[in-house]
Motif scaffolding. Sequence first.
Motif, PDB file in Angstrom:
ATOM      1  N   GLN A   1       0.864  -1.110   0.255  1.00  0.00           N
ATOM      2  CA  GLN A   1      -0.066  -0.161  -0.027  1.00  0.00           C
ATOM      3  C   GLN A   1       0.878   1.287   0.113  1.00  0.00           C
TER       4      GLN A   1
ATOM      5  N   GLN B   1       3.228   2.821 -11.077  1.00  0.00           N
ATOM      6  CA  GLN B   1       2.371   4.169 -10.861  1.00  0.00           C
ATOM      7  C   GLN B   1       3.103   5.061  -9.757  1.00  0.00           C
TER       8      GLN B   1
ATOM      9  N   MET C   1       1.795  -1.390  -9.499  1.00  0.00           N
ATOM     10  CA  MET C   1       1.741  -0.303  -8.515  1.00  0.00           C
ATOM     11  C   MET C   1       3.046   0.326  -8.578  1.00  0.00           C
TER      12      MET C   1
ATOM     13  N   CYS D   1      -1.826  -2.993  -3.923  1.00  0.00           N
ATOM     14  CA  CYS D   1      -1.625  -3.907  -4.903  1.00  0.00           C
ATOM     15  C   CYS D   1      -1.767  -5.400  -4.238  1.00  0.00           C
TER      16      CYS D   1
ATOM     17  N   LEU E   1      -2.839   3.841  -3.197  1.00  0.00           N
ATOM     18  CA  LEU E   1      -2.554   2.824  -4.089  1.00  0.00           C
ATOM     19  C   LEU E   1      -2.620   1.419  -3.001  1.00  0.00           C
TER      20      LEU E   1
ATOM     21  N   LEU F   1      -4.687  -3.993  -8.679  1.00  0.00           N
ATOM     22  CA  LEU F   1      -3.152  -3.769  -9.266  1.00  0.00           C
ATOM     23  C   LEU F   1      -2.306  -4.935  -8.882  1.00  0.00           C
TER      24      LEU F   1
END
Length: 473
Positions: A22, A78, A75, A42, A40, A70
Amino acid sequence: MGFLFLDLETSGLSSSFDAPLQAAFVQTDADLQIQRELTLRCALPGHIVPSPDALLVTGLTPEMLEDQPLSHLEMMAQIARIVSDSRPSLILGFNNLRFDDECLRQAWYQTLLPPYAGSMTGHGRGDVLSMLRAVTLVEPQAIIIPHDATGKPVMKLGDVCRANGIGLSEADAHDALADVRATRELFMLLQERAPTTMATMLGHAKKSGPIALMEAGEPVILGGTSRLTPVLPMVASPTNPAARVCVDLSQDPAGFIDLPALDLLARIRSSRSPVRQVKTNAMPILFAWGQAAHALVEPEPDAVYRDRARALWAHPTFLRQLALALKDQYADREVSPWPEQQLYSGGFVSDADVVACRRWHEIEWKFREHHAAWHIRDPRLRSLAVRQIFLNAPEALSPEARRRGLDWLRHRLATEDEVPWLTVPKALARCDELAATIEPGSLAALDQIRAWLMQRRDALPQRLEEVSTMAAS
C-alpha cells in the motif's frame, strides 16, 4: 517548491525480500495546502510470504492481500510516475529515509524501474522523524514526547501525534493514508514550535546543506537517535561518495591518534568507535557549534574540544591512517548470491540498461524474455526480468525459463534451507510463537493468517502444476 508526503505499508521489514503493498501520497503546495491525496494498493506478489507480525500491525487480511486490482509491478510503475510528476518537491515521510525510501529503491530495482527515482530527479529528501529528533535534542520544550512504562521516550508516529493533539487513533495508525496525513500535521506543528531548528533541518534536505556546514573542517554537533555528539569533519568517505568522515570529539584522541591503519580499523569496528560517517544525502541531524552546543550532555569546556580538533588536524599521520583504515572497512564483506541483495554491490544501472528496461516495460509480454536476453546487459536485471515475466505472464516464457521459474518459486516459498527471506514454514512457526504472547483480541486474526498460510502451503503443488500446464498448452 511544494511537498510530497508519502507512506508505505509493506509485507514485512526486509527491504530486499518484502514488498510494498500500500502506498499513500499527500501533495501540497509550498504553503502546505493539500492539492491532492492518493492511495494505491496491490496484490501480494506470488513469491512473497508476508510477515504475520506485519499483517497484525497493519490489519491487512488475506482477502486484502489477494483481492486488489493492481499487480505489484503495476503499482510500482504508478508510484514512479507520481514521484516523477510531482518534481521538484521535497519528499517527506516518517522514518522514510531509513525504511520507505529503501523499500521503494529495492522494489523499483526488482521491477526494472530506475531505483533512484526518488533521489536523483531534482527532489529534496527529508524525514519528519529526523526533524522530530532534532527538535527534541535541541529544543526539548517545543514538543511533547510520551514515555513508556520504563520511562523511555516513545517516538512512534501515533503516540507523538496523540500527545500533541493531532488526531491519529490506534485503529487508524498503520493505514498509509492516515499516517501520511498525520505526518503532514506533525511537520506543520514542528515548524510552528521550533522554526529555527526546522529551518536548519530543511536546509539538509539536499546534500549541499550539510556539505556547506562541514567544509570548513570546524567542530560541529551531530545528532543521533537520543543524544548529540561533538564531532570534527575530516575527510570524504572512501567507500561512500555521499558521506563525510567525522571524529568524535567527546573521546580523547590520545587513545587512537597514533594507531596504524589495521589497529585503527579494529577500534572503528568496536563498540567505542571514534568515527562517525555523516551521509550528506540523508538529512543528517547536524548543527553549527553555536546552535546546539548548549544541549550536549555532560559537556567538556569548549576549549577542550578545540584543542582536540587542533591535535587531530596537526598530527602527521592520522589522516592517512584513517583513510587507509576506512578503505578496507568493508573489504571482507561477501557479496550476496541473491539478486535482491545486489543493488549496491553490483554498481549503478547503466544508462543503456535504463533505456532497455524502459522499453521492456512498453512491449508485449511475449517479447520481453527475448528483449531482456539481447538488450539488457546487467545480469542482475536480466534475472529479475525473467522473474517478473514468470510472476505476471508465465505463458510468455520459453519452456526452459518456465522450468527454472517453477524451481525458483518452489524454493522461495517452501524451502527448509536457511535463507534470508520468510518462507511458509517459517511464517507458520512464527504464528505459533505469536499465539503464546499476543493479546487475546488478536487471536482470531492470527488464526485467520495461519489458516491462509496453511492453505497456501497445501495449494502450492497444484499451483505449480497449473502454471506448468497453462504455459505448455
